[in-house]
Design a protein around this motif. Structure first.
Motif, PDB file in Angstrom:
ATOM      1  N   ASP A 112       0.840  -1.209   0.000  1.00 54.15           N
ATOM      2  CA  ASP A 112       0.000   0.000   0.000  1.00 54.15           C
ATOM      3  C   ASP A 112       0.870   1.253   0.000  1.00 54.15           C
ATOM      4  O   ASP A 112       0.588   2.216  -0.712  1.00 54.15           O
TER       5      ASP A 112
ATOM      6  N   LEU B 105       0.934   4.128  -2.865  1.00 54.20           N
ATOM      7  CA  LEU B 105       0.709   5.526  -2.517  1.00 54.20           C
ATOM      8  C   LEU B 105       1.868   6.407  -3.002  1.00 54.20           C
ATOM      9  O   LEU B 105       1.644   7.467  -3.586  1.00 54.20           O
TER      10      LEU B 105
ATOM     11  N   HIS C 289       1.738   9.297  -5.959  1.00 55.11           N
ATOM     12  CA  HIS C 289       2.234  10.632  -5.594  1.00 55.11           C
ATOM     13  C   HIS C 289       3.246  11.126  -6.640  1.00 55.11           C
ATOM     14  O   HIS C 289       3.187  12.262  -7.095  1.00 55.11           O
TER      15      HIS C 289
END
Length: 141
Positions: free
Chosen positions: A121, A125, A129
């Motif tokens: 995860d 992420l 980004h």
């Protein structure tokens, strides 16, 4: 023995002490008295050390250990030669006690499912980004 490891007594005959003039404060005394102590202990050839302890001492990444396996300890903390001798011997004992501790064997473990998911995860992420950073609509300018 609770928490303490056996460290052999090193006989006087295996220790080589030389006395030199110490640098630093001391006034006129520093120019006249050889109060600093250089203690040498040949760990590679010492009959007092067990093979396991000798191997751990020689494996130490210590700048005081020469290529020939000699521990060289310089003590000049004190202005008194006797105190410097005690200090050098105490430091030798500390080194031997540290080497006497047998490191614990690492037990191989596997990551849990939850930790794997958390890692993935976090990677996702971070990826989004960074992708958002690179996307820019140049036609609006």
């Amino acid at each position: 023995m609770t928490g303490r490891r056996f460290v052999p007594q090193i006989p006087e005959s295996e220790l080589i002490e030389s006395f030199v003039r110490a640098s630093g404060p001391g006034g006129q005394n520093v120019n006249k008295v050889a109060s600093a102590v250089e203690l040498r202990f040949d760990a590679a050839n010492s009959p007092s050390l067990s093979e396991a302890l000798r191997a751990r001492v020689l494996a130490l990444r210590d700048r005081r250990l020469t290529a020939a396996g000699v521990l060289v300890i310089q003590a000049n903390r004190f202005r008194d030669q006797a105190k410097n001798r005690e200090d050098a011997r105490a430091r030798l004992a500390e080194i031997l006690q540290a080497a006497a501790r047998v490191p614990k064997k690492r037990i191989a473990t596997r990551p849990t499912r939850a930790s794997k998911e958390r890692r993935l995860d976090a990677k996702r992420l971070r990826s989004t980004h960074k992708q958002q950073r690179s996307k820019r609509n140049w036609s609006d300018d």
